[in-house]
Design a protein around this motif. Structure first.
Motif, short mmCIF file in Angstrom:
data_model
loop_
_atom_site.label_atom_id
_atom_site.label_comp_id
_atom_site.label_asym_id
_atom_site.label_seq_id
_atom_site.Cartn_x
_atom_site.Cartn_y
_atom_site.Cartn_z
N UNK A 66 6.06 7.59 -10.09
CA UNK A 66 6.19 6.91 -11.37
C UNK A 66 7.52 6.22 -11.57
N UNK A 67 8.38 6.22 -10.54
CA UNK A 67 9.72 5.63 -10.66
C UNK A 67 9.83 4.27 -9.97
N UNK A 68 8.76 3.85 -9.30
CA UNK A 68 8.82 2.62 -8.52
C UNK A 68 8.21 1.43 -9.22
N UNK A 69 8.26 0.30 -8.54
CA UNK A 69 7.73 -0.96 -9.04
C UNK A 69 6.42 -1.23 -8.29
N UNK A 70 5.29 -0.89 -8.92
CA UNK A 70 3.98 -1.01 -8.27
C UNK A 70 3.68 -2.45 -7.91
N UNK A 71 4.03 -3.39 -8.77
CA UNK A 71 3.77 -4.81 -8.48
C UNK A 71 4.55 -5.25 -7.24
N UNK A 72 5.79 -4.84 -7.13
CA UNK A 72 6.61 -5.18 -5.95
C UNK A 72 6.02 -4.54 -4.69
N UNK A 73 5.64 -3.27 -4.79
CA UNK A 73 5.06 -2.59 -3.64
C UNK A 73 3.77 -3.29 -3.22
N UNK A 74 2.94 -3.65 -4.18
CA UNK A 74 1.68 -4.34 -3.88
C UNK A 74 1.94 -5.68 -3.19
N UNK A 75 2.90 -6.44 -3.68
CA UNK A 75 3.25 -7.73 -3.07
C UNK A 75 3.76 -7.57 -1.64
N UNK A 80 -3.15 -1.51 -0.85
CA UNK A 80 -4.16 -0.58 -0.33
C UNK A 80 -4.03 0.80 -0.98
N UNK A 81 -2.79 1.20 -1.28
CA UNK A 81 -2.55 2.54 -1.82
C UNK A 81 -3.26 2.76 -3.14
N UNK A 82 -3.29 1.74 -3.98
CA UNK A 82 -3.79 1.89 -5.34
C UNK A 82 -5.31 1.85 -5.41
N UNK A 83 -5.94 1.68 -4.27
CA UNK A 83 -7.39 1.78 -4.17
C UNK A 83 -7.82 3.20 -3.81
N UNK A 84 -6.87 4.06 -3.49
CA UNK A 84 -7.15 5.44 -3.09
C UNK A 84 -7.11 6.37 -4.29
N UNK A 85 -7.82 7.50 -4.21
CA UNK A 85 -7.73 8.48 -5.29
C UNK A 85 -6.29 8.98 -5.46
#
Length: 137
Positions: A66-75, A80-85
């Motif tokens: 919860x401390x990271x930048x999900x949009x940056x990681x996705x870019x 792929x990570x956010x499609x997993x349970x």
């Protein structure tokens, strides 16, 4: 490797990699961008595979906590990570968090080499490996 584990397996088979005698040392960035990043879990279980944590592993750890930048990681290949349970995301994060920042390998000639992601921070030209380790750790 950036998630290209099947391609690496192909190359290891082609070159005659011997699991009982050879070792692989990775400088991180095991995940993201490639077609099979979840295979990292299998590789981390192998006794002949040794890896340090790279910035892509750290991005995953930060985002799952919860401390990271999900949009940056996705870019940067992490979509792929956010499609997993979420439970599997946490399992991945826990496994990657156990990766060291530094691996030291003692060579047969009595010397030691250090393995880090990117480069070890050397502040002054006369700094030694211990200074770099102290900065990282």
């Amino acid at each position: 490797m950036h998630g290209c584990f099947k391609f690496l397996t192909y190359l290891l088979n082609k070159t005659g990699f011997n699991k009982s005698a050879d070792r692989i040392f990775s400088v991180g960035d095991l995940i993201d961008r490639g077609p099979d990043p979840i295979d990292v879990m299998d590789w981390l279980q192998e006794p002949w595979f040794h890896a340090v944590r790279g910035n892509h592993e750290q991005m995953l750890i930060d985002c799952v906590s919860g401390k990271g930048d999900v949009a940056r990681h996705s870019r940067n290949g992490g979509a792929w990570l956010y499609e997993l349970p979420s439970i599997f995301q946490q399992t991945l994060s826990d496994a990657l968090q156990s990766l060291p920042l530094i691996i030291e390998v003692d060579l047969t000639n009595g010397r030691t080499i250090g393995i880090v992601h990117a480069e070890a921070p050397i502040i002054h030209n006369n700094d030694k490996w211990q200074n770099a380790k102290d900065t990282i750790l």
